[in-house]
Design an enzyme around this catalytic site. Structure first.
Site, PDB file in Angstrom:
ATOM      1  N   CYS A  74      67.735  56.790   9.454  1.00  0.00           N
ATOM      2  CA  CYS A  74      67.387  58.124   8.982  1.00  0.00           C
ATOM      3  C   CYS A  74      67.872  59.154   9.997  1.00  0.00           C
ATOM      4  CB  CYS A  74      65.875  58.252   8.789  1.00  0.00           C
ATOM      5  SG  CYS A  74      65.182  57.151   7.535  1.00  0.00           S
ATOM      6  N   ARG A  84      66.435  60.815   4.688  1.00  0.00           N
ATOM      7  CA  ARG A  84      65.796  59.514   4.563  1.00  0.00           C
ATOM      8  C   ARG A  84      66.700  58.453   3.951  1.00  0.00           C
ATOM      9  NH1 ARG A  84      60.740  57.586   0.751  1.00  0.00           N
ATOM     10  NH2 ARG A  84      60.159  55.770   1.983  1.00  0.00           N
ATOM     11  N   LEU A  85      66.701  57.289   4.604  1.00  0.00           N
ATOM     12  CA  LEU A  85      67.204  56.066   4.005  1.00  0.00           C
ATOM     13  C   LEU A  85      65.976  55.238   3.654  1.00  0.00           C
ATOM     14  CD1 LEU A  85      69.552  54.128   3.289  1.00  0.00           C
ATOM     15  CD2 LEU A  85      69.365  53.220   5.611  1.00  0.00           C
ATOM     16  N   ASN A 130      62.616  58.603  12.723  1.00  0.00           N
ATOM     17  CA  ASN A 130      63.799  57.791  12.467  1.00  0.00           C
ATOM     18  C   ASN A 130      63.568  56.428  13.102  1.00  0.00           C
ATOM     19  OD1 ASN A 130      66.414  56.702  12.193  1.00  0.00           O
ATOM     20  ND2 ASN A 130      67.095  57.666  14.087  1.00  0.00           N
ATOM     21  N   GLY A 131      63.587  55.375  12.299  1.00  0.00           N
ATOM     22  CA  GLY A 131      63.427  54.052  12.879  1.00  0.00           C
ATOM     23  C   GLY A 131      62.560  53.146  12.027  1.00  0.00           C
ATOM     24  N   GLU A 132      62.014  52.156  12.692  1.00  0.00           N
ATOM     25  CA  GLU A 132      61.147  51.185  12.026  1.00  0.00           C
ATOM     26  C   GLU A 132      60.131  50.649  13.026  1.00  0.00           C
ATOM     27  OE1 GLU A 132      61.458  46.947   9.533  1.00  0.00           O
ATOM     28  OE2 GLU A 132      63.280  48.005  10.167  1.00  0.00           O
ATOM     29  N   ASP A 146      55.298  52.622   7.171  1.00  0.00           N
ATOM     30  CA  ASP A 146      55.132  52.619   8.624  1.00  0.00           C
ATOM     31  C   ASP A 146      55.105  54.042   9.174  1.00  0.00           C
ATOM     32  OD1 ASP A 146      57.838  53.046   8.098  1.00  0.00           O
ATOM     33  OD2 ASP A 146      58.566  51.788   9.736  1.00  0.00           O
TER      34      ASP A 146
END
Length: 233
Positions: free
Chosen positions: A2, A49-50, A74-76, A99
Site C-alpha cells: 500500500c 490500498r492493495l 502500509n504493511g502487514e 489487521d
C-alpha cells in the site's frame, strides 16, 4: 503493498486538497484497489490500498470511534489475530476483521509501547486529534519505506520520494553527502536520502511531531553476540 502520505500544517492552516490528492495519486501503483483521504484543520492523510485482509471493511484512513486517532498504514501485522485476542481481553471491541483496526486500537491502548507487540512489516502514521500530535513508525528491519521533510510550518511524509515531490514545498536539491554515500555503499543509509532536506525514517524508529517539536526515537536493537533482542523503553 500500500502507499501512505500526509501533510501537517503546524500553524493549523487548511491543507489544499489538490496537493494531498496529487501526493496520494503518485502512490497508485502501490495500491491500485482504493484511494481515500482524511482532512481536518491543519492535517491531511491519504492512503492507496492493495486489498489483502478484510476486503470489504478494511478501508483507510481509519479512525477510532471517538475520532481521536486516525491511522494510515502500509504493511502487514503477522500476529494480528493473537494481538486482537489480547485486546479483546482488555475490553476492546472490533468492527472489522482487519489487521489495520488491530494496529489502530493497539496504539489507542498502548501508545508507542504497542511497537513491542507487533510482529510484521509496517510503516504507519497516527494522528492524535486531542494532542495535535503525529506519530510515525517503521518496522524493525525497514521492510516498508517512509520519507519525510519539514519546511517552515509544513511537514509532509510519504511511502516514496515521488509522492513528496508532488508537494510544492518539497526540496529538490541533490544531496552531495547522500550521493557520496550512494556511490560508496550502493545505497543511501537512513536517515539520509539523495535529496537535501528529505529524510528517511530509519528502521526500528518512531517519530513524534507535536506543535513545532520533532523527535526521532529508536525502539529496538539487534541482538549482539548472542544477547537477547532489546526493546528500548
Amino acid at each position: 503493498m500500500c502507499g501512505i502520505a500526509g501533510i501537517i500544517h503546524l500553524d493549523h492552516s487548511d491543507i489544499p486538497f489538490a496537493i494531498l490528492q496529487k501526493m496520494t495519486e503518485a502512490l497508485e501503483h502501490r495500491g491500485p484497489d482504493d484511494g481515500r483521504f482524511f482532512q481536518t484543520h491543519g492535517v491531511g492523510l491519504g492512503h492507496r490500498r492493495l486489498s489483502i485482509i478484510d476486503l470489504s471493511t478494511g478501508q483507510q484512513p481509519m479512525s477510532t470511534r471517538g475520532k481521536r486517532y486516525t491511522l494510515v498504514f502500509n504493511g502487514e501485522i503477522y500476529n494480528y489475530q493473537e494481538l486482537r485476542k489480547q485486546l479483546e481481553q482488555e475490553g476492546v471491541q472490533f468492527t472489522t476483521s482487519s489487521d489495520t483496526e488491530v494496529l489502530l486500537l493497539a496504539y489507542q491502548l498502548y501508545q508507542e509501547k504497542c511497537l513491542a507487540l507487533l510482529n510484521g512489516m509496517f510503516a504507519f502514521a497516527v494522528w492524535d486529534a486531542k494532542l495535535h500530535c503525529l506519530f510515525l513508525a517503521r518496522d524493525r528491519l525497514g521492510k516498508k519505506p517512509l520519507y519525510y521533510f519539514q519546511k517552515g510550518n509544513v511537514f509532509a511524509f510519504a511511502s516514496e520520494l515521488t509522492a513528496l515531490f508532488s508537494h510544492p514545498d518539497c526540496p529538490h536539491q541533490l544531496s552531495h553527502g547522500g550521493l557520496l554515500k550512494y556511490l560508496t555503499l550502493e545505497y543511501t543509509p537512513a536517515p539520509h536520502t539523495i535529496i537535501e532536506g528529505i529524510f528517511k525514517l530509519p528502521a526500528a524508529h518512531y517519530l513524534q511531531l507535536e506543535t513545532d517539536q520533532c523527535s526521532v526515537q529508536r525502539y529496538w536493537d539487534f541482538p549482539v553476540m548472542g544477547n537477547p533482542v532489546h526493546l528500548l523503553a
